[in-house]
Design an enzyme around this catalytic site. Structure first.
Site, PDB file in Angstrom:
ATOM      1  N   GLU B 209      -8.787   2.482  -1.217  1.00 30.16           N
ATOM      2  CA  GLU B 209      -8.369   3.786  -1.717  1.00 30.16           C
ATOM      3  C   GLU B 209      -7.713   3.608  -3.073  1.00 30.16           C
ATOM      4  OE1 GLU B 209      -5.910   4.980   1.619  1.00 30.16           O
ATOM      5  OE2 GLU B 209      -4.107   4.236   0.672  1.00 30.16           O
ATOM      6  N   HIS B 247      -0.009   7.940   1.492  1.00 31.53           N
ATOM      7  CA  HIS B 247       0.396   6.532   1.515  1.00 31.53           C
ATOM      8  C   HIS B 247       1.235   6.196   0.284  1.00 31.53           C
ATOM      9  CE1 HIS B 247      -3.349   5.402   4.102  1.00 31.53           C
ATOM     10  NE2 HIS B 247      -2.335   5.776   4.848  1.00 31.53           N
TER      11      HIS B 247
END
Lengths: 386, 289
Positions: B209, B247
Site C-alpha cells: 500500500e 494505517h
C-alpha cells in the site's frame, strides 16, 4: 497531529532552543500591547495555520508600526488562508504570531524525522534553507546530510560536527549547534514527534544560530501519553468530518467525489476506492469502520458519510472474518433505519455467513442493493452515481 | 513445508484473559493450533480455555516451553510485552495490537534484531499456515492448504487475496501479515527470503500500500534474489497526498510513497502487477500457468 508555529516555538523555548521574542494574539486589539511588550520598531506578523507556503500566500508580513500590524490582523483573523499546501478552501486563521524582527545573514535547513529505512530518528541538514528541501535533494543532493541517531547513545559530538560542516557553520556556531542537537533530540523523544522541521534555521547578523520557523508533527499513536500536546490540539485546522470521525474512533478522510464508502479495514478501504475509480466512479471519502462493524459504528459511519451533501450513493464493503455477516447485515439495516438513509446503498458482504447476510438485506424493505461480488457491487455503485 | 509456523508450534498468548485474546484464542484452538498457555499478570494459577495462565512469560517458558508468542495487550504495554517475551527467549513474537507509538518500536526493533528474534507486526492480522496452525485474527475458514505464499501490510486485503486464491483452487502455503505501521518488526524482504527457500511455496503474492518505500526495496531484492514468480497489488492508487489512510504507515509524504511509483518500480524489477484487487487471484493463476 500537527502543531501551530507558535506552539512549536513554545516547545523550542522550553527545551532551550533559540527563538525570537514573540506574542500570540487572537484579536487586533492586542497588537499594540504585543508590539510594546516585544519592543523594537519592526515586527514580523505571521498567520497561524497548519500549512506551509504562508509567505507566498500573503500570510506573513514585516511591519514597521503597530497600526500596520492591526491592519494585517483585521485582514486575516477569521479568514481562510489558501497556500499551495492547503486545499481550495484554505485553513482558518484564528491566531497571529507577532515576533521581533531578526536580521538574517544566511538561511539554512534542519529537520528530524523517523526514517523507516534506517529505523532511526534521522537529522537532515542543508546549507540551502528557506526553500523547498525536496528540490534541493533532487538538484543538489551533495548539499544535504542525513545523520541517523542511535537510540542507545543519543546524538554524539562527532555527529554534531558532521552536520555543522555541511551547514557551513564557523567555530562558534558549531559550538552552539553542539548544544542544540541534543536539545532537539530530547524534544523529539520526550514529546513523541514524527517530524520536526526548522526552515529556515538562520544565522543572524550577529553570527548566532536562530530558529525562525517551527513545524512539528506528533505521532498520533502516542497522543495518549502527551497531555501537554493534547491541550494544543486545534480542531479548527481539520476537516470537521475528520475530527468528528476521530472522536468516534473511525478513520475517515474526506475526498471530492460522490460515492460514499464504508469498508472494514484500512487496506481494503483503499482497495475499494481504487476499484470505484477503476470502474469510472469517484469516491467521496475513505472510511475504515473497523474490524467489528457493529450497528453503533455503522450508524456513526452512515451519519458521517451522509453529512457530505455531494454523496449520491453509498457502497458498503465488508469482509466478515471473525464477525458473522448475518449480524453485520442486521446492524446495517438497523443503522439505515436509525439514521434515515434516503439515498441508494449498495452492500457487498463476503466471508463468514455472507449468504445469510445477503438474504437478510435482500428481503428488507430498505432501498438496498445486495451483491456478493465486489466487481458487481462497484459497477452498480458507479452506475447509480452517474 | 511452510514458513515460521506449523503443527509443531507451541503458542503462548500474552494478555490471554482479555476479551479479544479470548475470542481469537478460541478460534485458533478450534483451527488446531497448539496453545500451551497464556500470560496475564496477576491471574497466574488460573485455567483459561483449558490451558494454564501464568503471571509472566518466564514462568510460562519454564512450565510449558512455548516456541512462539502472540500479543494482544493494549498499545501502551506492547513495548514491555514484546521485550518480556524476548528476554524469556522466545524467538517468534507476533504483535496484533494496533496503535503502538513509533518511538517504542524504534527501541523494540533494535533489541529484537540484536537477539535474532522474528517479530511480526504490530498492527497485523498474524500468520497462518493453512491446515497446520493459525496464529492471529484471520478467519480460518477462507484458507486452503496450497502453493501461494502471501505477504501483506493489510488485514482485510490479505483476506481478499486468500479468498481469491482459495476460490481458484491454488490455496496458500503460509500467509504473513507484516502490519501497517511505519516500523514493522518484519519486512517484506525478510518474508520473501523465507518463502524463496520454502518448497511448498510456488508463487508469492505481495500486497502493498501507499507510504514509505518498503515495496520499492522489496522490488530491488526480488530482482536479484527471488526465482519464484511474485505477484503484487498496491492499494491506495486514489489516495490523496499528506493524509493518513487509516494505517499509521499509509501516508504519501513529500511526494514519496505513491502507488504509481511503487507499481513502476515493481514492474521494472519483473514483478507481475494485479492492476486491481479483484485480479489478484486470477493474475496468480495466470502466472502459475
Amino acid at each position: 497531529m500537527n502543531l501551530h508555529e507558535y506552539q512549536g516555538k513554545e516547545l523550542f523555548a522550553k527545551f532551550g532552543l533559540p527563538v525570537s521574542k514573540n506574542k500570540v494574539i487572537t484579536s487586533a486589539d492586542d497588537v499594540v500591547n504585543a508590539c510594546r511588550d516585544i519592543g523594537g520598531n519592526k515586527w514580523v506578523v505571521k498567520a497561524q495555520v497548519h500549512a506551509g507556503g504562508r509567505g507566498k500566500a500573503g500570510g506573513v508580513k514585516l511591519v514597521s508600526s503597530p497600526e500596520e500590524g492591526i491592519e494585517f490582523a483585521n485582514h486575516w483573523l477569521g479568514k481562510r488562508l489558501i497556500t499551495y499546501q492547503t486545499d481550495s478552501n484554505g485553513q482558518l486563521v484564528n491566531s497571529i504570531l507577532v515576533e521581533e524582527c531578526t536580521d538574517i545573514a544566511k538561511e539554512l535547513y534542519l529537520s528530524a524525522v523517523v526514517d523507516r529505512g534506517s529505523q532511526r530518528i534521522v537529522f537532515i541538514g542543508s546549507s540551502e534553507g528557506g526553500v523547498n528541501i525536496e528540490e534541493v535533494a533532487e538538484n543538489t543532493p551533495e548539499k544535504i546530510i542525513y545523520e541517523p541517531i542511535d537510540p542507545l547513545t543519543g546524538p554524539m559530538g562527532f555527529q554534531s560536527r558532521k552536520i555543522s560542516k555541511v551547514l557551513g557553520l564557523d567555530g562558534e556556531q558549531s559550538k552552539q549547534f553542539a548544544k542544540m542537537l541534543p536539545q532537539l533530540t530530547d524534544l523529539f523523544v520526550t514529546h513523541d514527534l514524527s517530524l520536526l522541521e526548522i526552515n529556515p534555521l538562520v544565522i543572524t547578523q550577529g553570527g548566532k544560530l536562530h530558529c525562525l520557523d517551527a513545524k512539528i508533527n506528533i505521532d498520533s499513536n502516542a497522543i495518549y501519553r502527551q497531555p501537554e500536546i493534547q491541550a494544543m490540539h486545534d480542531p479548527s485546522q481539520e476537516d470537521p468530518r475528520e475530527s468528528e470521525a476521530a472522536l468516534n474512533d473511525l478513520s475517515y478522510v474526506s475526498l471530492d467525489g460522490n460515492i460514499g464508502c464504508m469498508v472494514n479495514g484500512a487496506g481494503l478501504a483503499m482497495g475499494t476506492m481504487d476499484t470505484i475509480k477503476y470502474f469510472g466512479g469517484s469516491p467521496a471519502n475513505f472510511l475504515d469502520v473497523g474490524g467489528t462493524a457493529t450497528q453503533e459504528r455503522v450508524s456513526k459511519a452512515f451519519k458521517l458519510i451522509l453529512a457530505d451533501p455531494e454523496v449520491k450513493v453509498v457502497l458498503v464493503n465488508i469482509f466478515g472474518g471473525i464477525v458473522r455477516c448475518d449480524l453485520i447485515a442486521e446492524g446495517i439495516l438497523a443503522a439505515i433505519e436509525e439514521v434515515g438513509v434516503s439515498i441508494p446503498v449498495v452492500v457487498r458482504l463476503e466471508g463468514n455467513n455472507s449468504d445469510i447476510g445477503s438474504n437478510i438485506l435482500a428481503e428488507s424493505s430498505a432501498e438496498i442493493v445486495s451483491l456478493n461480488s465486489l466487481e458487481d457491487a462497484a459497477k452498480k455503485t458507479v452506475e447509480l452515481s452517474k | 513445508m511452510s514458513i515460521l509456523v506449523d503443527k509443531n508450534t507451541r503458542l503462548l498468548v500474552q494478555g490471554f484473559t482479555g476479551s479479544q485474546a479470548t475470542l481469537h484464542s478460541e478460534q485458533s484452538i478450534e483451527y488446531g493450533t497448539n496453545i500451551v498457555g497464556g500470560v496475564t499478570p496477576g491471574k497466574g494459577g488460573q485455567t483459561h480455555l483449558g490451558v494454564p495462565v501464568f503471571n509472566s512469560v518466564h514462568e510460562a517458558v519454564e512450565a510449558v516451553q512455548p516456541n512462539a508468542s502472540i500479543i494482544f495487550v493494549p498499545a501502551q504495554f506492547c513495548k514491555d510485552s514484546i521485550l518480556e517475551a524476548a528476554d524469556a527467549g522466545i524467538k517468534l513474537i507476533i504483535c496484533i495490537t494496533e496503535g503502538v507509538p513509533t518511538l517504542d518500536m524504534l527501541i523494540v526493533k533494535k533489541r529484537v534484531d540484536e537477539l535474532g528474534i522474528t517479530l511480526i507486526g504490530p498492527n497485523c492480522p498474524g500468520i497462518i499456515t493453512p491446515g497446520e496452525a493459525k496464529l492471529g485474527i484471520m478467519p480460518g475458514s477462507i484458507h486452503l492448504q496450497g502453493s501461494v505464499g502471501i505477504i501483506s501490510r493489510s488485514g482485510t486485503l490479505t483476506y481478499e487475496a486468500v479468498q481469491q486464491t482459495s476460490d481458484l483452487g491454488l490455496g496458500q502455503s503460509t500467509c504473513v501479515g507484516i502490519g501497517g505501521d511505519p516500523i514493522p518488526g518484519t519486512s517484506f524482504i525478510d518474508v520473501l527470503k523465507m518463502m524463496e527457500l520454502d518448497d511448498q511455496t510456488k508463487a508469492i503474492v505481495m500486497v502493498g500500500e501507499i507510504g514509505g518505500t518498503a515495496e520499492e526495496e522489496a522490488a530491488e531484492y526480488i530482482k536479484d534474489n527471488i526465482s519464484k514468480p511474485v505477484i503484487s497489488y498496491i492499494a491506495g492508487q486514489t489516495a490523496p497526498a499528506g493524509k493518513r489512510m487509516g494505517h499509521a504507515g499509509a501516508i504519501i509524504a513529500g511526494g514519496k510513497g505513491t502507488a504509481a511509483d511503487k507499481i513502476k518500480k515493481l514492474k521494472e524489477c519483473g514483478v507481475h502487477i494485479a492492476e486491481n484487487l479483484l485480479q489478484i487471484g486470477a493474475k496468480t493463476k495466470e502466472v502459475l500457468g
